[in-house]
Design a protein around this motif. Structure first.
Motif, PDB file in Angstrom:
ATOM      1  N   SER A   1      -4.029  14.382   6.394  1.00 45.84           N
ATOM      2  CA  SER A   1      -4.665  13.724   5.660  1.00 45.84           C
ATOM      3  C   SER A   1      -4.504  12.299   5.858  1.00 45.84           C
ATOM      4  O   SER A   1      -5.138  11.335   5.331  1.00 45.84           O
ATOM      5  CB  SER A   1      -4.077  14.001   4.253  1.00 45.84           C
ATOM      6  OG  SER A   1      -2.571  13.957   4.258  1.00 45.84           O
ATOM      7  N   LEU A   2      -3.912  11.892   6.834  1.00 45.42           N
ATOM      8  CA  LEU A   2      -3.344  10.580   7.366  1.00 45.42           C
ATOM      9  C   LEU A   2      -4.007  10.300   8.656  1.00 45.42           C
ATOM     10  O   LEU A   2      -4.087  11.132   9.385  1.00 45.42           O
ATOM     11  CB  LEU A   2      -1.996  10.107   7.549  1.00 45.42           C
ATOM     12  CG  LEU A   2      -1.128  10.204   6.189  1.00 45.42           C
ATOM     13  CD1 LEU A   2       0.256  10.130   6.479  1.00 45.42           C
ATOM     14  CD2 LEU A   2      -1.659   9.240   4.997  1.00 45.42           C
TER      15      LEU A   2
ATOM     16  N   ARG B   1      -2.445   5.471   7.802  1.00 42.17           N
ATOM     17  CA  ARG B   1      -2.698   5.429   6.321  1.00 42.17           C
ATOM     18  C   ARG B   1      -3.473   6.640   5.812  1.00 42.17           C
ATOM     19  O   ARG B   1      -4.253   7.385   6.670  1.00 42.17           O
ATOM     20  CB  ARG B   1      -3.970   4.300   5.933  1.00 42.17           C
ATOM     21  CG  ARG B   1      -3.323   2.724   6.051  1.00 42.17           C
ATOM     22  CD  ARG B   1      -4.068   1.703   5.483  1.00 42.17           C
ATOM     23  NE  ARG B   1      -3.347   0.497   5.064  1.00 42.17           N
ATOM     24  CZ  ARG B   1      -3.082  -0.393   6.194  1.00 42.17           C
ATOM     25  NH1 ARG B   1      -3.792  -0.340   7.237  1.00 42.17           N
ATOM     26  NH2 ARG B   1      -2.660  -1.573   5.727  1.00 42.17           N
TER      27      ARG B   1
ATOM     28  N   ASP C   1       0.794  -1.240   0.032  1.00 38.45           N
ATOM     29  CA  ASP C   1      -0.142  -0.095  -0.203  1.00 38.45           C
ATOM     30  C   ASP C   1       0.993   1.111   0.048  1.00 38.45           C
ATOM     31  O   ASP C   1       1.424   1.483   0.936  1.00 38.45           O
ATOM     32  CB  ASP C   1      -0.914  -0.163   1.088  1.00 38.45           C
ATOM     33  CG  ASP C   1      -1.834   1.128   1.291  1.00 38.45           C
ATOM     34  OD1 ASP C   1      -1.575   1.776   0.363  1.00 38.45           O
ATOM     35  OD2 ASP C   1      -2.738   1.076   2.169  1.00 38.45           O
ATOM     36  N   ALA C   2       0.803   2.107  -1.116  1.00 36.98           N
ATOM     37  CA  ALA C   2       1.803   3.029  -1.303  1.00 36.98           C
ATOM     38  C   ALA C   2       1.373   4.301  -0.233  1.00 36.98           C
ATOM     39  O   ALA C   2       2.340   5.049   0.058  1.00 36.98           O
ATOM     40  CB  ALA C   2       1.786   3.693  -2.710  1.00 36.98           C
ATOM     41  N   GLY C   3       0.249   4.202   0.239  1.00 37.40           N
ATOM     42  CA  GLY C   3      -0.090   5.252   1.031  1.00 37.40           C
ATOM     43  C   GLY C   3       0.181   4.902   2.757  1.00 37.40           C
ATOM     44  O   GLY C   3      -0.245   5.827   3.536  1.00 37.40           O
TER      45      GLY C   3
ATOM     46  N   GLN D   1      11.032   3.041   1.911  1.00 38.29           N
ATOM     47  CA  GLN D   1      10.415   2.703   3.301  1.00 38.29           C
ATOM     48  C   GLN D   1      10.965   1.601   3.682  1.00 38.29           C
ATOM     49  O   GLN D   1      11.245   0.429   3.344  1.00 38.29           O
ATOM     50  CB  GLN D   1       8.907   2.453   2.991  1.00 38.29           C
ATOM     51  CG  GLN D   1       8.015   2.305   3.972  1.00 38.29           C
ATOM     52  CD  GLN D   1       6.590   2.187   3.602  1.00 38.29           C
ATOM     53  OE1 GLN D   1       6.394   1.113   2.644  1.00 38.29           O
ATOM     54  NE2 GLN D   1       5.760   3.082   4.193  1.00 38.29           N
TER      55      GLN D   1
ATOM     56  N   ALA E   1       8.496   6.073   5.221  1.00 42.69           N
ATOM     57  CA  ALA E   1       8.069   6.090   4.031  1.00 42.69           C
ATOM     58  C   ALA E   1       8.972   6.233   3.189  1.00 42.69           C
ATOM     59  O   ALA E   1      10.219   6.738   3.311  1.00 42.69           O
ATOM     60  CB  ALA E   1       6.921   7.199   4.010  1.00 42.69           C
TER      61      ALA E   1
ATOM     62  N   ARG F   1       7.260  12.508   0.858  1.00 44.92           N
ATOM     63  CA  ARG F   1       6.864  11.376   0.077  1.00 44.92           C
ATOM     64  C   ARG F   1       6.574  12.273  -1.548  1.00 44.92           C
ATOM     65  O   ARG F   1       6.440  13.021  -1.633  1.00 44.92           O
ATOM     66  CB  ARG F   1       5.466  10.666   0.369  1.00 44.92           C
ATOM     67  CG  ARG F   1       5.940  10.207   1.823  1.00 44.92           C
ATOM     68  CD  ARG F   1       4.649   9.224   2.303  1.00 44.92           C
ATOM     69  NE  ARG F   1       3.230   9.420   1.994  1.00 44.92           N
ATOM     70  CZ  ARG F   1       2.323   8.626   2.352  1.00 44.92           C
ATOM     71  NH1 ARG F   1       2.288   7.670   2.843  1.00 44.92           N
ATOM     72  NH2 ARG F   1       0.895   9.389   2.253  1.00 44.92           N
TER      73      ARG F   1
ATOM     74  N   GLN G   1       3.386  14.721   0.487  1.00 41.21           N
ATOM     75  CA  GLN G   1       3.117  14.683   1.996  1.00 41.21           C
ATOM     76  C   GLN G   1       4.226  14.540   2.943  1.00 41.21           C
ATOM     77  O   GLN G   1       5.135  13.800   2.403  1.00 41.21           O
ATOM     78  CB  GLN G   1       2.120  13.569   2.340  1.00 41.21           C
ATOM     79  CG  GLN G   1       0.689  13.789   1.789  1.00 41.21           C
ATOM     80  CD  GLN G   1      -0.161  12.691   2.412  1.00 41.21           C
ATOM     81  OE1 GLN G   1       0.201  11.455   2.495  1.00 41.21           O
ATOM     82  NE2 GLN G   1      -1.592  13.008   2.732  1.00 41.21           N
TER      83      GLN G   1
ATOM     84  N   ASP H   1       3.994  11.752  -3.110  1.00 46.04           N
ATOM     85  CA  ASP H   1       2.753  12.472  -3.220  1.00 46.04           C
ATOM     86  C   ASP H   1       2.700  13.714  -2.665  1.00 46.04           C
ATOM     87  O   ASP H   1       1.594  14.526  -2.493  1.00 46.04           O
ATOM     88  CB  ASP H   1       1.587  11.689  -2.554  1.00 46.04           C
ATOM     89  CG  ASP H   1       1.746  11.513  -1.164  1.00 46.04           C
ATOM     90  OD1 ASP H   1       2.641  11.943  -0.618  1.00 46.04           O
ATOM     91  OD2 ASP H   1       1.097  10.490  -0.553  1.00 46.04           O
TER      92      ASP H   1
END
Length: 217
Positions: free
Chosen positions: A197-198, A217, A37-39, A177, A95, A146, A150, A148
């Protein structure tokens, strides 16, 4: 000469302490992130979850996150993990991304209250967020941005024997990671600041494994 009856017990205890400090704490188990899971955010260390708190207006219960971790993050979550004498003392990147703002901050070497120390030795959580050591002790922190966009910030806080950390990351470095981030010779407290957001996936009192347990997540 007859040895006291207690001698074998004392000798065994001394040998156990020597093994714990000279051999066991330096173990380096293979840690391969299992999730695809990339998130997902993985735990930066082995340890007992001491607190999970909201970051609001740049602070957590009167403590400024900027002073704790050197980050300007205004909202999100702050997790605290206590790395004890029986835990693996290596820490890991939570991460994949680019290392930002890696640096050391000198400070004191305050211990935690005896009641909290006793609880943690028994495997019970103590809210170290209320300890003077959290705000005043020596620390090392770094952030990982990351792909994305974040940013996660990790802080390593020394306790009564100081930080005594060997660090492996440098600013601008790309990490995967689960890559090793540091070695804490005396254990300590590991902080993880998450953006709003996590969502945390662990709770106080849970024992987590570095580079394996999904903490958000």
């Amino acid at each position: 000469m007859r040895l006291p009856r207690r001698f074998p017990l004392l000798a065994a205890l001394a040998a156990g302490v020597w093994y714990l400090r000279s051999v066991y704490r330096f173990r380096d188990p293979v840690r391969l992130p299992a999730t695809q899971d990339a998130g997902a955010v993985l735990s930066p260390a082995d340890g007992l979850v001491s607190f999970v708190r909201r970051i609001e207006n740049g602070g957590v219960e009167g403590l400024k996150v900027a002073e704790l971790l050197g980050t300007t993050q205004r909202e999100g979550w702050l997790l605290g993990l206590h790395v004890g004498p029986l835990d693996v003392h290596f820490t890991y990147a939570p991460a994949q991304g680019t290392v930002l703002n890696a640096g050391h901050k000198p400070g004191q070497s305050l211990g935690v209250p005896l009641t909290d120390a006793a609880q943690m030795l028994l495997g019970r959580p103590a809210d170290l967020l209320e300890s003077d050591a959290l705000a005043r002790n020596e620390r090392y922190s770094y952030a990982v941005q990351r792909p994305d966009g974040q940013t996660l910030t990790v802080g390593l806080v020394g306790l009564e024997r100081g930080l005594q950390a060997t660090t492996y990351l440098s600013e601008g470095q790309s990490v995967r990671q689960g890559n090793k981030a540091a070695f804490l010779a005396e254990g300590g407290l590991v902080l993880l600041a998450l953006p709003a957001s996590l969502t945390p996936q662990v709770s106080v009192g849970e024992h987590v494994r570095g580079a394996e347990t999904v903490v958000a997540r």
